[in-house]
Each structure stands twice: as structure tokens, then as C-alpha cells.
Design a protein around this motif. Structure first.
Motif, PDB file in Angstrom:
ATOM      1  N   CYS A   1       0.804  -1.215   0.048  1.00 44.75           N
ATOM      2  CA  CYS A   1       0.008  -0.003   0.107  1.00 44.75           C
ATOM      3  C   CYS A   1       0.862   1.356   0.053  1.00 44.75           C
ATOM      4  CB  CYS A   1      -0.852   0.154   1.292  1.00 44.75           C
ATOM      5  SG  CYS A   1      -2.305  -1.332   1.217  1.00 44.75           S
ATOM      6  N   CYS A   2       2.083   1.188   0.642  1.00 49.23           N
ATOM      7  CA  CYS A   2       2.925   2.254   0.790  1.00 49.23           C
ATOM      8  C   CYS A   2       3.459   2.628  -0.496  1.00 49.23           C
ATOM      9  CB  CYS A   2       3.986   2.056   1.883  1.00 49.23           C
ATOM     10  SG  CYS A   2       4.972   3.497   2.168  1.00 49.23           S
ATOM     11  N   MET A   3       3.666   1.558  -1.346  1.00 49.95           N
ATOM     12  CA  MET A   3       4.476   1.785  -2.663  1.00 49.95           C
ATOM     13  C   MET A   3       3.448   2.122  -3.593  1.00 49.95           C
ATOM     14  SD  MET A   3       6.098  -1.303  -5.172  1.00 49.95           S
ATOM     15  CE  MET A   3       4.434  -2.191  -5.606  1.00 49.95           C
ATOM     16  N   PHE A   4       2.081   1.811  -3.330  1.00 52.88           N
ATOM     17  CA  PHE A   4       0.912   2.119  -4.294  1.00 52.88           C
ATOM     18  C   PHE A   4       0.833   3.684  -4.063  1.00 52.88           C
ATOM     19  CE2 PHE A   4      -3.661   3.429  -4.447  1.00 52.88           C
ATOM     20  CZ  PHE A   4      -4.062   3.084  -5.521  1.00 52.88           C
ATOM     21  N   GLY A   5       0.928   4.010  -2.667  1.00 51.58           N
ATOM     22  CA  GLY A   5       0.767   5.680  -2.498  1.00 51.58           C
ATOM     23  C   GLY A   5       1.962   6.385  -3.214  1.00 51.58           C
ATOM     24  N   SER A   6       3.059   5.817  -3.106  1.00 50.82           N
ATOM     25  CA  SER A   6       4.399   6.554  -3.791  1.00 50.82           C
ATOM     26  C   SER A   6       3.985   6.735  -5.240  1.00 50.82           C
ATOM     27  CB  SER A   6       5.674   5.770  -3.517  1.00 50.82           C
ATOM     28  OG  SER A   6       5.976   5.799  -2.297  1.00 50.82           O
ATOM     29  N   THR A   7       3.379   5.668  -5.778  1.00 45.51           N
ATOM     30  CA  THR A   7       3.227   5.768  -7.220  1.00 45.51           C
ATOM     31  C   THR A   7       1.819   6.556  -7.639  1.00 45.51           C
ATOM     32  OG1 THR A   7       3.722   3.320  -7.544  1.00 45.51           O
ATOM     33  CG2 THR A   7       2.255   4.249  -9.137  1.00 45.51           C
ATOM     34  N   MET A   8       0.920   6.629  -6.670  1.00 43.86           N
ATOM     35  CA  MET A   8      -0.067   7.729  -6.743  1.00 43.86           C
ATOM     36  C   MET A   8       0.654   9.142  -6.515  1.00 43.86           C
ATOM     37  SD  MET A   8      -2.871   6.160  -7.383  1.00 43.86           S
ATOM     38  CE  MET A   8      -3.835   7.662  -7.252  1.00 43.86           C
ATOM     39  N   PHE A   9       1.725   9.346  -5.840  1.00 45.69           N
ATOM     40  CA  PHE A   9       2.006  10.757  -5.828  1.00 45.69           C
ATOM     41  C   PHE A   9       2.520  11.276  -7.201  1.00 45.69           C
ATOM     42  CE2 PHE A   9       6.245  13.184  -6.119  1.00 45.69           C
ATOM     43  CZ  PHE A   9       5.586  14.399  -5.403  1.00 45.69           C
ATOM     44  N   GLY A  10       2.887  10.292  -8.049  1.00 45.71           N
ATOM     45  CA  GLY A  10       3.365  10.883  -9.537  1.00 45.71           C
ATOM     46  C   GLY A  10       2.173  11.113 -10.501  1.00 45.71           C
ATOM     47  N   LEU A  11       1.028  10.494 -10.105  1.00 43.94           N
ATOM     48  CA  LEU A  11      -0.280  11.125 -10.712  1.00 43.94           C
ATOM     49  C   LEU A  11      -0.820  12.168 -10.216  1.00 43.94           C
ATOM     50  CD1 LEU A  11      -1.782   7.370 -11.098  1.00 43.94           C
ATOM     51  CD2 LEU A  11      -0.550   8.774 -12.985  1.00 43.94           C
ATOM     52  N   LEU A  12      -0.661  12.288  -8.876  1.00 46.37           N
ATOM     53  CA  LEU A  12      -1.462  13.618  -8.227  1.00 46.37           C
ATOM     54  C   LEU A  12      -0.515  14.874  -8.491  1.00 46.37           C
ATOM     55  CD1 LEU A  12      -2.455  12.113  -4.750  1.00 46.37           C
ATOM     56  CD2 LEU A  12      -3.685  12.825  -6.381  1.00 46.37           C
ATOM     57  N   SER A  13       0.770  14.710  -8.453  1.00 48.26           N
ATOM     58  CA  SER A  13       1.622  15.929  -8.824  1.00 48.26           C
ATOM     59  C   SER A  13       1.566  16.236 -10.161  1.00 48.26           C
ATOM     60  CB  SER A  13       3.119  15.669  -8.451  1.00 48.26           C
ATOM     61  OG  SER A  13       3.718  14.492  -9.430  1.00 48.26           O
ATOM     62  N   LYS A  14       0.925  15.632 -11.172  1.00 50.06           N
ATOM     63  CA  LYS A  14       0.641  16.001 -12.485  1.00 50.06           C
ATOM     64  C   LYS A  14      -0.603  16.553 -12.522  1.00 50.06           C
ATOM     65  CE  LYS A  14       3.921  12.462 -14.480  1.00 50.06           C
ATOM     66  NZ  LYS A  14       4.155  11.401 -15.362  1.00 50.06           N
ATOM     67  N   SER A  15      -1.478  16.014 -11.790  1.00 46.66           N
ATOM     68  CA  SER A  15      -2.978  16.621 -11.982  1.00 46.66           C
ATOM     69  C   SER A  15      -3.415  17.724 -11.218  1.00 46.66           C
ATOM     70  CB  SER A  15      -3.801  15.516 -11.907  1.00 46.66           C
ATOM     71  OG  SER A  15      -3.743  14.943 -10.597  1.00 46.66           O
ATOM     72  N   MET A  16      -2.694  17.855 -10.082  1.00 47.55           N
ATOM     73  CA  MET A  16      -3.065  19.022  -9.038  1.00 47.55           C
ATOM     74  C   MET A  16      -2.026  19.693  -8.403  1.00 47.55           C
ATOM     75  SD  MET A  16      -4.708  16.964  -5.729  1.00 47.55           S
ATOM     76  CE  MET A  16      -6.456  16.317  -6.629  1.00 47.55           C
ATOM     77  N   ARG A  17      -2.050  21.114  -7.622  1.00 51.66           N
ATOM     78  CA  ARG A  17      -1.189  21.589  -6.932  1.00 51.66           C
ATOM     79  C   ARG A  17      -0.853  20.634  -5.513  1.00 51.66           C
ATOM     80  NH1 ARG A  17      -2.814  26.882  -4.686  1.00 51.66           N
ATOM     81  NH2 ARG A  17      -1.028  26.264  -3.504  1.00 51.66           N
ATOM     82  N   LEU A  18       0.472  20.492  -5.539  1.00 47.99           N
ATOM     83  CA  LEU A  18       0.986  19.719  -4.303  1.00 47.99           C
ATOM     84  C   LEU A  18       0.438  20.192  -2.968  1.00 47.99           C
ATOM     85  CD1 LEU A  18       2.648  17.282  -3.837  1.00 47.99           C
ATOM     86  CD2 LEU A  18       4.535  18.946  -3.705  1.00 47.99           C
ATOM     87  N   GLU A  19       0.068  21.372  -2.615  1.00 48.02           N
ATOM     88  CA  GLU A  19      -0.436  21.773  -1.573  1.00 48.02           C
ATOM     89  C   GLU A  19      -1.861  21.182  -1.219  1.00 48.02           C
ATOM     90  OE1 GLU A  19       3.007  24.568  -2.669  1.00 48.02           O
ATOM     91  OE2 GLU A  19       1.069  23.617  -3.643  1.00 48.02           O
ATOM     92  N   LEU A  20      -2.690  21.326  -2.462  1.00 44.86           N
ATOM     93  CA  LEU A  20      -4.087  20.711  -2.153  1.00 44.86           C
ATOM     94  C   LEU A  20      -3.646  19.204  -2.072  1.00 44.86           C
ATOM     95  CD1 LEU A  20      -6.931  21.069  -2.543  1.00 44.86           C
ATOM     96  CD2 LEU A  20      -6.857  21.030  -5.139  1.00 44.86           C
TER      97      LEU A  20
END
Length: 183
Positions: A87-106
Motif C-alpha cells: 500500500c505504501c508503494m501504491f501511494g508513492s506511485t499515486m504521488f506521481g499521478l497526483l503531482s501532475k494533476s493538481m497542486r501539491l499543497e491541495l
């Protein structure tokens, strides 16, 4: 092969010591930018929750496993831990997707809200008064998996935010100061 060794002369060493930031300098930098103070607060509080989780998941999982499957049930700690790491590795992978689609602070606000809700759900599933309730077991597992995914998103997020907001000249001292309330 001859290894390269970094050696400073005595004069260079004394000169570089004079430019190292002090704790007082770091406190001035923190006071000047509220974003740095907020970043430190998030780091201290989230990592404290993470360390508490590390200490508390085995006994809470054991309680819920025995409640759901009987007193003789054996808690699969190794399997649970390996699932947490996935799950932790999945979250790290999700970071890459999130950082491309929204502001990091949000994304961090969503992460903090999600991890808080996950731990609240875990607390209520362990505190359930219903004996042998398998639903509490699955609620606890789901809550722990969500929290671990949030941990996976947290580390690259906080590292990126540190590089964005903390000045390089004071980063090590500021990080040490943020570690004080954590410890």
C-alpha cells in the motif's frame, strides 16, 4: 584506483564555520515565512501519527482478529506488514499521478484529511463492542491500508515541499528543529 578525499585547510575550515546557520538564524527564517512553520507542523504531527501507528497496529490487529475469528486465531503479522508495504508503494506511485494533476499543497490537504479519517475509522473498528464481528476486522484492514497509502504519498510530497519552501542554507537546521517536537 585512488579514492578522492575532501580535505579542507585550516583556514577554509574556519571560514566555512562562520557561514553555518545557527538555530537562531533558522528561527528567524521560520518566523518570516508561515509556510515553513506549517510545513514543520505537518511533518511533526504526521510522522508522530505514523510512529504511533507502527507501535499500535500489531496489538490492535491481534485484538480484532481474535474477536472476529476466535481466541485461538493467529494474527498473520508478516502478511499484514507486506500488504502495508504494498500500500505504501501504491501511494508513492499515486504521488506521481497526483503531482501532475493538481497542486501539491491541495494534494497534501486531501492526504492529511484521508489519513485522519482512516485512523478515526480504525479507532472505531477496534473500539467496537460487538464480539466476533468480522465487519470490524475488514474495517480495520481497510483503514490501515488507506493510512499506509497516505504514508506512501506523504514522503515524496513532503520532500518536494521541503525543496520548494526551505532555503538550502538553513534546511538542515530547520529540519532538526522540526524533529524536536516529534521526538
Amino acid at each position: 584506483f585512488t579514492p578522492t578525499v575532501n580535505k579542507e585547510s585550516a583556514a577554509e575550515s574556519k571560514e566555512s564555520e562562520g557561514t553555518k546557520p545557527s538555530i537562531q538564524d533558522a528561527l528567524v527564517v521560520i518566523r518570516q515565512d508561515i509556510r515553513i512553520l506549517c510545513l514543520g507542523g505537518v511533518q511533526s504531527l504526521f510522522e508522530a501519527a505514523m510512529y504511533i501507528f507502527v507501535l499500535q497496529w500489531p496489538p490492535t490487529m491481534n485484538k480484532v482478529v481474535q474477536s472476529a475469528f476466535g481466541e485461538s486465531a493467529i494474527t498473520p503479522y508478516g502478511t499484514a506488514f507486506s500488504c502495508f508495504m504494498a500500500c505504501c508503494m501504491f501511494g508513492s506511485t499515486m504521488f506521481g499521478l497526483l503531482s501532475k494533476s493538481m497542486r501539491l499543497e491541495l494534494a497534501m490537504v486531501i492526504l492529511l484529511a484521508s489519513s485522519t479519517l482512516a485512523l478515526i475509522l480504525a479507532t472505531f473498528s477496534v473500539g467496537s463492542n460487538e464480539e466476533s464481528d468480522k465487519r470490524s476486522f475488514w474495517q480495520l484492514i481497510a483503514a490501515y491500508f488507506v493510512f499506509e497509502a497516505c504514508v506512501g504519498i506523504y514522503f515524496p510530497s513532503i520532500g518536494t515541499l521541503r525543496s520548494k519552501y526551505l532555503p538550502d542554507s538553513h534546511r538542515s537546521v530547520i529540519m532538526a528543529l522540526f524533529g524536536v517536537p516529534l521526538n
